[in-house]
Design a protein around this motif. Structure first.
Motif, mmCIF file in Angstrom:
data_model
loop_
_atom_site.group_PDB
_atom_site.id
_atom_site.type_symbol
_atom_site.label_atom_id
_atom_site.label_comp_id
_atom_site.label_asym_id
_atom_site.label_seq_id
_atom_site.Cartn_x
_atom_site.Cartn_y
_atom_site.Cartn_z
ATOM 1 N N GLY A 162 30.007 48.295 40.175
ATOM 2 C CA GLY A 162 30.676 48.863 41.343
ATOM 3 C C GLY A 162 31.614 49.991 40.921
ATOM 4 O O GLY A 162 31.853 50.936 41.676
ATOM 5 N N ASP A 163 32.136 49.899 39.712
ATOM 6 C CA ASP A 163 33.085 50.912 39.243
ATOM 7 C C ASP A 163 32.469 52.317 39.216
ATOM 8 O O ASP A 163 33.149 53.295 39.495
ATOM 9 C CB ASP A 163 33.617 50.536 37.854
ATOM 10 C CG ASP A 163 34.563 49.336 37.915
ATOM 11 O OD1 ASP A 163 34.939 48.923 39.034
ATOM 12 O OD2 ASP A 163 34.927 48.818 36.841
ATOM 13 N N LEU A 172 32.662 53.729 42.646
ATOM 14 C CA LEU A 172 33.999 54.219 42.996
ATOM 15 C C LEU A 172 34.220 55.618 42.426
ATOM 16 O O LEU A 172 34.729 56.517 43.098
ATOM 17 C CB LEU A 172 35.067 53.249 42.465
ATOM 18 C CG LEU A 172 35.041 51.852 43.095
ATOM 19 C CD1 LEU A 172 36.012 50.921 42.372
ATOM 20 C CD2 LEU A 172 35.397 51.934 44.586
ATOM 21 N N TYR A 228 43.401 47.253 43.877
ATOM 22 C CA TYR A 228 42.630 47.295 42.619
ATOM 23 C C TYR A 228 43.175 48.444 41.780
ATOM 24 O O TYR A 228 43.194 49.601 42.240
ATOM 25 C CB TYR A 228 41.162 47.520 42.972
ATOM 26 C CG TYR A 228 40.173 47.487 41.830
ATOM 27 C CD1 TYR A 228 40.375 46.711 40.692
ATOM 28 C CD2 TYR A 228 38.990 48.221 41.916
ATOM 29 C CE1 TYR A 228 39.440 46.673 39.673
ATOM 30 C CE2 TYR A 228 38.045 48.184 40.912
ATOM 31 C CZ TYR A 228 38.277 47.415 39.789
ATOM 32 O OH TYR A 228 37.347 47.381 38.789
ATOM 33 N N VAL A 284 40.289 46.742 49.854
ATOM 34 C CA VAL A 284 39.579 45.659 49.188
ATOM 35 C C VAL A 284 39.560 44.485 50.163
ATOM 36 O O VAL A 284 40.614 44.044 50.621
ATOM 37 C CB VAL A 284 40.268 45.224 47.867
ATOM 38 C CG1 VAL A 284 39.398 44.216 47.136
ATOM 39 C CG2 VAL A 284 40.542 46.428 46.979
ATOM 40 N N ASP A 317 35.769 47.636 49.903
ATOM 41 C CA ASP A 317 35.359 47.126 48.597
ATOM 42 C C ASP A 317 35.124 45.619 48.737
ATOM 43 O O ASP A 317 36.077 44.843 48.821
ATOM 44 C CB ASP A 317 36.459 47.449 47.581
ATOM 45 C CG ASP A 317 36.108 47.033 46.166
ATOM 46 O OD1 ASP A 317 35.284 46.109 46.004
ATOM 47 O OD2 ASP A 317 36.680 47.617 45.225
ATOM 48 N N ALA A 331 33.730 43.469 46.630
ATOM 49 C CA ALA A 331 33.384 42.865 45.339
ATOM 50 C C ALA A 331 33.415 41.330 45.397
ATOM 51 O O ALA A 331 32.695 40.666 44.664
ATOM 52 C CB ALA A 331 34.329 43.370 44.250
ATOM 53 N N TYR A 332 34.274 40.779 46.309
ATOM 54 C CA TYR A 332 34.444 39.312 46.363
ATOM 55 C C TYR A 332 33.864 38.683 47.623
ATOM 56 O O TYR A 332 34.124 37.515 47.908
ATOM 57 C CB TYR A 332 35.939 38.978 46.267
ATOM 58 C CG TYR A 332 36.527 39.415 44.952
ATOM 59 C CD1 TYR A 332 36.283 38.675 43.796
ATOM 60 C CD2 TYR A 332 37.271 40.580 44.854
ATOM 61 C CE1 TYR A 332 36.788 39.090 42.575
ATOM 62 C CE2 TYR A 332 37.775 40.996 43.632
ATOM 63 C CZ TYR A 332 37.524 40.251 42.506
ATOM 64 O OH TYR A 332 38.007 40.653 41.293
ATOM 65 N N SER A 367 28.984 44.151 44.280
ATOM 66 C CA SER A 367 28.883 44.038 42.824
ATOM 67 C C SER A 367 28.126 42.772 42.476
ATOM 68 O O SER A 367 28.261 41.761 43.160
ATOM 69 C CB SER A 367 30.293 43.969 42.241
ATOM 70 O OG SER A 367 30.244 43.595 40.889
ATOM 71 N N SER A 380 28.740 41.468 39.601
ATOM 72 C CA SER A 380 29.583 40.929 38.527
ATOM 73 C C SER A 380 30.196 39.577 38.876
ATOM 74 O O SER A 380 30.263 38.686 38.037
ATOM 75 C CB SER A 380 30.719 41.910 38.199
ATOM 76 O OG SER A 380 30.195 43.118 37.711
ATOM 77 N N LYS A 381 30.671 39.423 40.101
ATOM 78 C CA LYS A 381 31.415 38.212 40.457
ATOM 79 C C LYS A 381 30.462 37.147 40.996
ATOM 80 O O LYS A 381 30.390 36.047 40.490
ATOM 81 C CB LYS A 381 32.496 38.511 41.495
ATOM 82 C CG LYS A 381 33.630 39.517 41.220
ATOM 83 C CD LYS A 381 33.717 40.203 39.969
ATOM 84 C CE LYS A 381 34.909 41.030 39.618
ATOM 85 N NZ LYS A 381 35.139 42.293 40.256
ATOM 86 N N ARG A 437 26.379 45.088 34.312
ATOM 87 C CA ARG A 437 26.882 46.309 34.953
ATOM 88 C C ARG A 437 25.949 46.747 36.080
ATOM 89 O O ARG A 437 25.124 47.636 35.914
ATOM 90 C CB ARG A 437 27.092 47.458 33.933
ATOM 91 C CG ARG A 437 27.849 47.106 32.681
ATOM 92 C CD ARG A 437 29.223 46.487 32.972
ATOM 93 N NE ARG A 437 30.031 47.350 33.807
ATOM 94 C CZ ARG A 437 30.636 46.941 34.930
ATOM 95 N NH1 ARG A 437 30.554 45.690 35.335
ATOM 96 N NH2 ARG A 437 31.349 47.772 35.633
HETATM 97 C C1 PLP Z 1 35.139 43.589 40.045
HETATM 98 C C2 PLP Z 1 35.552 44.602 41.057
HETATM 99 C C3 PLP Z 1 34.799 45.761 41.344
HETATM 100 C C4 PLP Z 1 33.519 46.159 40.687
HETATM 101 O O1 PLP Z 1 33.298 45.659 39.453
HETATM 102 P P1 PLP Z 1 31.988 45.981 38.633
HETATM 103 O O2 PLP Z 1 32.012 44.969 37.548
HETATM 104 O O3 PLP Z 1 32.129 47.387 38.126
HETATM 105 O O4 PLP Z 1 30.809 45.846 39.544
HETATM 106 C C5 PLP Z 1 35.241 46.593 42.348
HETATM 107 N N1 PLP Z 1 36.369 46.327 43.018
HETATM 108 C C6 PLP Z 1 37.104 45.251 42.780
HETATM 109 C C7 PLP Z 1 38.326 45.005 43.583
HETATM 110 C C8 PLP Z 1 36.737 44.358 41.777
HETATM 111 O O5 PLP Z 1 37.513 43.296 41.535
#
Ligand code: PLP
Length: 366
Positions: free
Chosen positions: A86-87, A90, A116, A160, A189, A191-192, A216, A218-219, A227
């Motif tokens: 996700g980074d 951004l 964030y 977020v 965002d 992500a969660y 994302s 990731s979580k 990634r």
């Molecule tokens: C974890 C996170 C992301 C994205 O994380 P990636 O590991 O790059 O996908 C984006 N925003 C927030 C608030 C996060 O905690």
């Protein structure tokens, strides 16, 4: 010697949570990774990547992934972009929409504080202005947020949701109102969001052209090491981002794993349910130990340390001491040395065993 630009020299780089060396035995509850492994189907997909798939370039747009994700969200593939985490999304958003500070008509980013910590870092890299609106009581979203961002001429506003680092959530209606009022691109965002009920994808399905959602793997999918992230938005926004990304921004191995992970939704949902159940247990266990813990809609809780009463031993010092005490016992949580957060610990929800280890360590410490 040629010097980097001044804004890069001045930059305070993003500070990630500690990542202990491989093989170190720690209970790692500091960076919101999933405590569960990725879907076995994602691992199979990685193992099945053949030599031919590595010899040639991957799909530039990660087309099979876009199509899989489009089905999940009831959108079309041209409303989706896949990114290297996700980074990367951004960063692309700032590259495409923001203007350097001092530019006529402004064009910076809007955030709500706390947020964030990567957003202001990306703004510094792009030399673009940040307008921060302080969150209200209980870290609620202040009513005048869009107005403040508009007055500052923000090109992009970041929310977020569910919110990090507090875990609270705003309804789609609140977000819709923010989108109606804000004149720039509203980035939600998510992500969660896998740990919450519902999401804001309906704002994209409604055809709005000034909203973008970040997702994302990731979580929620146990794939932080892979990634892989993606964005959902109006096709025109996706087309703009698509022009500015690296030619092959996601690789063949991660594309294969990401498609398999998304397709095995039943497995992912099982992991989310376990985390959500443990989040409930940790919230009440921490409250019993006199921590103040708001209800969370994420895979972490933000716990305010019990104050000790003595004026020279404030909750802030106490939180920091607990962080250190846990670390000495091999348990990592996140401590933020920042206003409104320095009396709190952000604790990722782990497996039942990891969570119990944390509670036992707290009982020793307190
Ligand atoms: C974890 C996170 C992301 C994205 O994380 P990636 O590991 O790059 O996908 C984006 N925003 C927030 C608030 C996060 O905690």
């Amino acid at each position: 010697m040629t010097r980097p630009r001044d804004n890069i020299l001045r930059l305070d780089a993003y500070a990630p949570g500690e990542q202990p060396a491989a093989g170190t035995r720690v209970v790692k509850l500091n960076t919101n990774e999933s405590p569960y492994p990725p879907s076995p189907k994602a691992m199979d997909a990685i193992a099945s990547v053949g030599t031919e798939a590595l010899r040639i370039y991957p799909s530039p747009t990660a087309q099979p992934f876009r199509e899989a994700a489009a089905r999940v969200h009831g959108l079309s593939a041209d409303q989706l972009i896949a990114t290297n985490g996700g980074d990367e999304l951004l960063r692309l958003i700032l590259t495409c929409y923001c203007k350097p500070a001092g530019h006529a008509g402004q064009g910076g980013i809007g955030v709500t504080d706390p947020t964030y910590s990567l957003y202001p870092v990306l703004a510094s890299i792009h030399d673009t202005a940040v307008t921060a609106v302080e969150r209200g009581d209980g870290f609620s979203l202040p009513g005048g947020t869009a107005k403040r961002w508009n007055e500052a001429g923000c090109a992009v506003g970041f929310i977020v949701n569910p919110h990090a680092p507090t875990g609270r959530i705003e309804t789609p209606d609140t977000l819709r109102q923010l989108a109606d009022e804000f004149r720039g691109l509203l980035v939600i965002d998510e992500a969660y969001v896998d740990f919450a009920e519902g999401d804001a994808a309906e704002l994209i399905r409604e055809g709005r052209d000034n909203v973008l959602l970040l997702r994302s793997l990731s979580k929620g999918y146990g794939l932080a090491g892979l990634r892989f992230g993606y964005g959902l938005s109006h096709a025109d926004n996706i087309a703009a981002l698509d022009k500015a990304r690296d030619s092959y921004n996601t690789d063949a191995v991660s594309q294969a794993a990401a498609v398999a992970a998304l397709d095995d939704r039943a497995y992912a949902e099982g992991c989310w349910a376990k985390v959500i159940a443990e989040r409930g247990r940790m919230t009440s266990e921490l409250r019993q130990r006199s921590f103040e813990v708001p209800d969370s809609h994420t895979n972490f809780v933000l716990a305010t340390a019990p104050g000790t009463g003595a004026p020279d031993n404030t909750a802030a010092k106490h939180a920091h001491a607990i962080y250190h005490g846990l670390k000495e016992r091999g348990i990592l949580v996140r401590y933020f040395n920042a206003p409104r957060l320095d009396d709190k610990l952000r604790i990722t929800i782990g497996t039942p065993e990891q969570n119990t280890a944390l509670l036992d360590a707290l009982d020793e410490l307190l």
